[in-house]
Design a protein around this motif. Sequence first.
Motif, PDB file in Angstrom:
ATOM      1  N   SER A  22     -35.361  40.221  31.139  1.00  0.00           N
ATOM      2  CA  SER A  22     -34.536  41.426  31.095  1.00  0.00           C
ATOM      3  C   SER A  22     -33.060  41.093  30.841  1.00  0.00           C
ATOM      4  O   SER A  22     -32.296  41.952  30.415  1.00  0.00           O
ATOM      5  N   SER A  23     -32.673  39.851  31.073  1.00  0.00           N
ATOM      6  CA  SER A  23     -31.297  39.407  30.852  1.00  0.00           C
ATOM      7  C   SER A  23     -31.017  39.024  29.402  1.00  0.00           C
ATOM      8  O   SER A  23     -29.860  38.834  29.025  1.00  0.00           O
ATOM      9  N   VAL A  24     -32.064  38.894  28.594  1.00  0.00           N
ATOM     10  CA  VAL A  24     -31.910  38.370  27.238  1.00  0.00           C
ATOM     11  C   VAL A  24     -30.930  39.174  26.387  1.00  0.00           C
ATOM     12  O   VAL A  24     -30.026  38.574  25.782  1.00  0.00           O
ATOM     13  N   PRO A  25     -31.026  40.492  26.298  1.00  0.00           N
ATOM     14  CA  PRO A  25     -30.058  41.204  25.450  1.00  0.00           C
ATOM     15  C   PRO A  25     -28.609  40.959  25.879  1.00  0.00           C
ATOM     16  O   PRO A  25     -27.733  40.733  25.042  1.00  0.00           O
ATOM     17  N   ALA A  26     -28.356  40.967  27.183  1.00  0.00           N
ATOM     18  CA  ALA A  26     -26.987  40.774  27.676  1.00  0.00           C
ATOM     19  C   ALA A  26     -26.492  39.356  27.429  1.00  0.00           C
ATOM     20  O   ALA A  26     -25.353  39.156  26.995  1.00  0.00           O
ATOM     21  N   ILE A  27     -27.317  38.359  27.686  1.00  0.00           N
ATOM     22  CA  ILE A  27     -26.877  36.972  27.493  1.00  0.00           C
ATOM     23  C   ILE A  27     -26.715  36.675  26.002  1.00  0.00           C
ATOM     24  O   ILE A  27     -25.825  35.930  25.596  1.00  0.00           O
ATOM     25  N   HIS A  28     -27.545  37.303  25.169  1.00  0.00           N
ATOM     26  CA  HIS A  28     -27.419  37.129  23.722  1.00  0.00           C
ATOM     27  C   HIS A  28     -26.091  37.717  23.227  1.00  0.00           C
ATOM     28  O   HIS A  28     -25.361  37.069  22.475  1.00  0.00           O
ATOM     29  N   ARG A  29     -25.765  38.940  23.666  1.00  0.00           N
ATOM     30  CA  ARG A  29     -24.481  39.553  23.285  1.00  0.00           C
ATOM     31  C   ARG A  29     -23.315  38.700  23.761  1.00  0.00           C
ATOM     32  O   ARG A  29     -22.341  38.504  23.040  1.00  0.00           O
ATOM     33  N   LEU A  30     -23.415  38.186  24.977  1.00  0.00           N
ATOM     34  CA  LEU A  30     -22.342  37.359  25.537  1.00  0.00           C
ATOM     35  C   LEU A  30     -22.183  36.065  24.739  1.00  0.00           C
ATOM     36  O   LEU A  30     -21.060  35.630  24.469  1.00  0.00           O
ATOM     37  N   ALA A  31     -23.302  35.462  24.342  1.00  0.00           N
ATOM     38  CA  ALA A  31     -23.242  34.238  23.523  1.00  0.00           C
ATOM     39  C   ALA A  31     -22.563  34.525  22.191  1.00  0.00           C
ATOM     40  O   ALA A  31     -21.722  33.742  21.733  1.00  0.00           O
ATOM     41  N   LEU A  32     -22.900  35.634  21.575  1.00  0.00           N
ATOM     42  CA  LEU A  32     -22.273  35.983  20.294  1.00  0.00           C
ATOM     43  C   LEU A  32     -20.784  36.271  20.468  1.00  0.00           C
ATOM     44  O   LEU A  32     -19.963  35.857  19.649  1.00  0.00           O
ATOM     45  N   THR A  33     -20.429  36.962  21.530  1.00  0.00           N
ATOM     46  CA  THR A  33     -19.028  37.283  21.799  1.00  0.00           C
ATOM     47  C   THR A  33     -18.198  36.017  22.019  1.00  0.00           C
ATOM     48  O   THR A  33     -17.050  35.940  21.595  1.00  0.00           O
ATOM     49  N   ASN A  34     -18.779  35.022  22.671  1.00  0.00           N
ATOM     50  CA  ASN A  34     -18.055  33.793  23.025  1.00  0.00           C
ATOM     51  C   ASN A  34     -18.321  32.642  22.068  1.00  0.00           C
ATOM     52  O   ASN A  34     -17.845  31.528  22.287  1.00  0.00           O
ATOM     53  N   ARG A  35     -19.063  32.904  21.024  1.00  0.00           N
ATOM     54  CA  ARG A  35     -19.498  31.865  20.099  1.00  0.00           C
ATOM     55  C   ARG A  35     -18.347  31.026  19.540  1.00  0.00           C
ATOM     56  O   ARG A  35     -18.397  29.794  19.563  1.00  0.00           O
ATOM     57  N   GLU A  36     -17.316  31.668  19.031  1.00  0.00           N
ATOM     58  CA  GLU A  36     -16.198  30.920  18.439  1.00  0.00           C
ATOM     59  C   GLU A  36     -15.536  30.016  19.469  1.00  0.00           C
ATOM     60  O   GLU A  36     -15.209  28.865  19.180  1.00  0.00           O
ATOM     61  N   ARG A  37     -15.327  30.527  20.664  1.00  0.00           N
ATOM     62  CA  ARG A  37     -14.693  29.746  21.724  1.00  0.00           C
ATOM     63  C   ARG A  37     -15.564  28.563  22.140  1.00  0.00           C
ATOM     64  O   ARG A  37     -15.070  27.473  22.417  1.00  0.00           O
ATOM     65  N   LEU A  38     -16.891  28.765  22.166  1.00  0.00           N
ATOM     66  CA  LEU A  38     -17.809  27.724  22.627  1.00  0.00           C
ATOM     67  C   LEU A  38     -18.179  26.713  21.548  1.00  0.00           C
ATOM     68  O   LEU A  38     -18.731  25.655  21.860  1.00  0.00           O
ATOM     69  N   ARG A  39     -17.864  27.002  20.296  1.00  0.00           N
ATOM     70  CA  ARG A  39     -18.197  26.064  19.211  1.00  0.00           C
ATOM     71  C   ARG A  39     -17.564  24.700  19.411  1.00  0.00           C
ATOM     72  O   ARG A  39     -18.082  23.702  18.923  1.00  0.00           O
ATOM     73  N   ARG A  40     -16.469  24.659  20.115  1.00  0.00           N
ATOM     74  CA  ARG A  40     -15.799  23.376  20.348  1.00  0.00           C
ATOM     75  C   ARG A  40     -16.638  22.459  21.232  1.00  0.00           C
ATOM     76  O   ARG A  40     -16.519  21.238  21.161  1.00  0.00           O
ATOM     77  N   TRP A  41     -17.495  23.056  22.082  1.00  0.00           N
ATOM     78  CA  TRP A  41     -18.234  22.267  23.075  1.00  0.00           C
ATOM     79  C   TRP A  41     -19.748  22.278  22.915  1.00  0.00           C
ATOM     80  O   TRP A  41     -20.425  21.376  23.397  1.00  0.00           O
ATOM     81  N   GLU A  42     -20.292  23.311  22.300  1.00  0.00           N
ATOM     82  CA  GLU A  42     -21.743  23.508  22.312  1.00  0.00           C
ATOM     83  C   GLU A  42     -22.338  23.472  20.913  1.00  0.00           C
ATOM     84  O   GLU A  42     -21.908  24.209  20.028  1.00  0.00           O
ATOM     85  N   HIS A  43     -23.368  22.650  20.744  1.00  0.00           N
ATOM     86  CA  HIS A  43     -24.041  22.553  19.456  1.00  0.00           C
ATOM     87  C   HIS A  43     -24.703  23.877  19.076  1.00  0.00           C
ATOM     88  O   HIS A  43     -24.647  24.313  17.930  1.00  0.00           O
ATOM     89  N   TRP A  44     -25.332  24.540  20.065  1.00  0.00           N
ATOM     90  CA  TRP A  44     -26.041  25.788  19.771  1.00  0.00           C
ATOM     91  C   TRP A  44     -25.114  26.862  19.205  1.00  0.00           C
ATOM     92  O   TRP A  44     -25.563  27.738  18.468  1.00  0.00           O
ATOM     93  N   ALA A  45     -23.830  26.809  19.537  1.00  0.00           N
ATOM     94  CA  ALA A  45     -22.892  27.821  19.045  1.00  0.00           C
ATOM     95  C   ALA A  45     -22.644  27.697  17.545  1.00  0.00           C
ATOM     96  O   ALA A  45     -22.096  28.602  16.925  1.00  0.00           O
ATOM     97  N   HIS A  46     -23.084  26.582  16.934  1.00  0.00           N
ATOM     98  CA  HIS A  46     -22.929  26.381  15.496  1.00  0.00           C
ATOM     99  C   HIS A  46     -24.136  26.858  14.700  1.00  0.00           C
ATOM    100  O   HIS A  46     -24.089  26.896  13.474  1.00  0.00           O
ATOM    101  N   GLU A  47     -25.220  27.191  15.389  1.00  0.00           N
ATOM    102  CA  GLU A  47     -26.417  27.626  14.687  1.00  0.00           C
ATOM    103  C   GLU A  47     -26.137  28.916  13.927  1.00  0.00           C
ATOM    104  O   GLU A  47     -25.526  29.836  14.463  1.00  0.00           O
TER     105      GLU A  47
END
Length: 184
Positions: A22-47
């Motif tokens: 049930s958390s998937v839609p919210a965590i997915h939106r949050l990942a997309l929102t923070n993607r640019e910021r997290l690209r510096r540290w996380e490989h998945w943010a570059h997918e």
Amino acid sequence: MPSPFFTRDLGAGYVLALLDESSVPAIHRLALTNRERLRRWEHWAHEEDLTEDGQRAYVRGLLAEWVEGRAVPCVILAGETVVGAAGARIDHYIGTADLDCWIDGEHEGRGAASRAVRTLIEMLFEEREVARVEIRTDVDNARSRALAQRLGFTHEGTLRSAKWVGEERRDVAVYGLLAETWAA
């Protein structure tokens, strides 16, 4: 709304809860929102293709590991809003756990990540009976390194070129915390 079967009050309006489907839609939106910021540290943010279906498959895998006692996958909530993720992978054979955590940029610096990691550490040492907890982070991630140090972890070394972040190999700082150190 995340699972009511596992929650821990973190104080200051934050809660640690079991990550579930049930958390998937919210965590997915949050990942997309923070993607640019997290690209510096996380490989998945570059997918290129960060999809909700991909996130759901990942969560199902983590939940299978939870059932087997090999993971503690959580979301961090502010009220009922998902604002981050924290979790641990457990190797019972050698008695260790690896922690990870990320938080929405708007909630950074408010103590939610520290509280979530502290709560996971307590759970791992007291309930899961691991002997050692590790945090591995990019050597340039000052916030994550400071978090580890604040919680009593010891910097044990640097693994050179240990992970991919985008197209680049990055060095990883390894921090360790022993159960007896935590208890003291």
